[in-house]
Write an enzyme that holds these catalytic residues in place. Structure first.
Site, PDB file in Angstrom:
ATOM      1  N   GLU A  36      -8.325 -21.732   6.841  1.00  0.00           N
ATOM      2  CA  GLU A  36      -9.424 -22.444   6.686  1.00  0.00           C
ATOM      3  C   GLU A  36      -9.490 -23.624   7.854  1.00  0.00           C
ATOM      4  O   GLU A  36      -8.678 -24.000   8.560  1.00  0.00           O
ATOM      5  CB  GLU A  36      -9.198 -23.405   5.520  1.00  0.00           C
ATOM      6  CG  GLU A  36     -10.294 -23.799   4.492  1.00  0.00           C
ATOM      7  CD  GLU A  36     -10.949 -22.798   4.091  1.00  0.00           C
ATOM      8  OE1 GLU A  36     -11.948 -21.936   4.404  1.00  0.00           O
ATOM      9  OE2 GLU A  36     -10.532 -21.972   3.021  1.00  0.00           O
ATOM     10  N   ASP A 171     -17.782 -17.461   7.423  1.00  0.00           N
ATOM     11  CA  ASP A 171     -18.535 -16.913   6.217  1.00  0.00           C
ATOM     12  C   ASP A 171     -19.794 -16.064   6.369  1.00  0.00           C
ATOM     13  O   ASP A 171     -19.718 -15.028   5.698  1.00  0.00           O
ATOM     14  CB  ASP A 171     -19.258 -18.336   5.819  1.00  0.00           C
ATOM     15  CG  ASP A 171     -18.397 -19.402   5.304  1.00  0.00           C
ATOM     16  OD1 ASP A 171     -17.175 -19.269   5.265  1.00  0.00           O
ATOM     17  OD2 ASP A 171     -18.730 -20.679   5.125  1.00  0.00           O
TER      18      ASP A 171
END
Length: 359
Positions: A36, A171
């Site tokens: 992340e 993403d």
């Protein structure tokens, strides 16, 4: 894409525009298992697609403008496909116009109907799903082939130019090139990737915290600037090239030091997590998830008290059979859980309204 979703999109298009659509495109959302806030630092990430996503029913028409309906919001938009203008306020329209602008004025006027089952603000990347689904509709409408990586780059540019979010490309790549039942080990520097099969005796779930994720007061962009400042102080292009020894030797100021420690540690965790998947070591994978959550909470400061409490509760239910952590950019959203099928069923029973199985 399920037949039910195709049928729903076609029916809604027919109800709204009074004609049949030419086609339906789809793109999934994604859940990031580990890695992340490292994609914009040229790092390694490990996302996977989820079943939920965005469907776009489309048709070319003779009007001068492109007409768009967001069926789930009951809202509409209209714009010149030759020169899509940026809306005054960021909304779903920003992504529609922004991805259309990536075609450089070469799109025909179209009618578009958007519907989906990804909750906004859940941390499952509804914006990337929307952009990739629209991009696939545009590819089908023009007949010009666009590979998954190019499509992902166009979706990322949309975020930068029309939504004001200086995001990385994880993403968009996961939505454009991910495979069900697999995690994507993606190198965000050169966009090389390979699919890593999730063991059959593992279960992956997403549990919604109920806190709508928002990139609070520009905090996402602030984290990126802090990472860039840390890299500049170290004399490198990005934190991908830093080591923990480098950070100790340089003695960076806070918050840059903590941001950098998270990024360097998180990139290492992606490699460890990939090895754990390939070895079928669920206990090790769970430990890595827990370490990642602690780093996001304490070093990168993007978690939320409600999310932290949910992670702790889930971890108690899981025990040593896997792990849980926040997923997505933070400030709310969802928690990803990787555990055994038996533990997964217990969680699904306990969180029946908030959980969904990914693999």
């Amino acid at each position: 894409m399920s037949d039910a979703r195709v049928a729903k999109a076609r029916e809604l298009f027919r109800e709204h525009f009074g004609r049949d659509c030419d086609g339906v495109s789809f793109a999934p959302g994604r859940v990031n298992l580990i890695g992340e806030h490292v994609d914009y630092n040229d790092g390694l990430v490990l996302p996977m697609p989820v079943a939920a996503g965005t469907a776009v029913a489309w048709a070319v028409h003779d009007d001068a403008d492109t007409q768009v309906t967001a069926a789930d919001f009951g809202e509409e938009d209209r714009f010149d496909p030759a020169k899509p203008a940026k809306p005054s306020n960021e909304s779903w329209r920003s992504y529609v116009r922004g991805i259309a602008a990536q075609w450089g004025g070469d799109l025909p006027p179209m009618q578009l109907l958007i519907t989906g089952d990804l909750p906004r603000g859940s941390g499952l990347s509804s914006s990337a799903s929307l952009c990739i689904a629209l991009g696939r509709a545009f590819v089908d409408a023009t007949g010009d082939p666009v590979d998954a990586t190019t499509l992902a780059r166009r979706a990322q540019q949309t975020e930068h130019d029309f939504a004001g979010v200086a995001c990385g490309i994880m993403d968009q790549m996961a939505a454009a090139a991910g495979e069900p039942g697999h995690a994507m080990l993606l190198d965000c520097r050169d966009l090389g990737y390979r699919q890593v099969a999730i063991p059959k005796d593992w279960a992956v779930l997403v549990v919604d915290s109920g806190v709508t994720r928002g990139l609070v007061d520009g905090e996402y962009n602030a984290r990126r600037r802090q990472c860039e400042a840390a890299a500049a102080a170290l004399g490198i292009t990005s934190l991908r090239d830093a080591s923990m020894d480098d950070l100790t030797a340089q003695d960076l100021p806070d918050p840059e030091a903590r941001r950098a420690r998270h990024v360097v540690g998180e990139i290492a965790r992606v490699g460890e997590a990939t090895a754990a998947i390939e070895q079928g070591d669920l206990q090790a994978f769970g430990r890595i998830l827990s370490e990642g959550h602690a780093s996001l909470r304490d070093q990168f400061e993007v978690s939320h008290p409600t999310v932290d409490a949910l992670v702790e509760r889930l971890q108690k239910m899981i025990g040593t059979q896997g792990g849980a952590r926040m997923t997505g950019a933070g400030f709310g959203g969802s928690v990803v859980v990787v555990t055994s099928p038996d533990r997964a069923r217990e969680i699904e029973s306990e969180f029946s309204e908030a959980s969904s199985r990914v693999a």
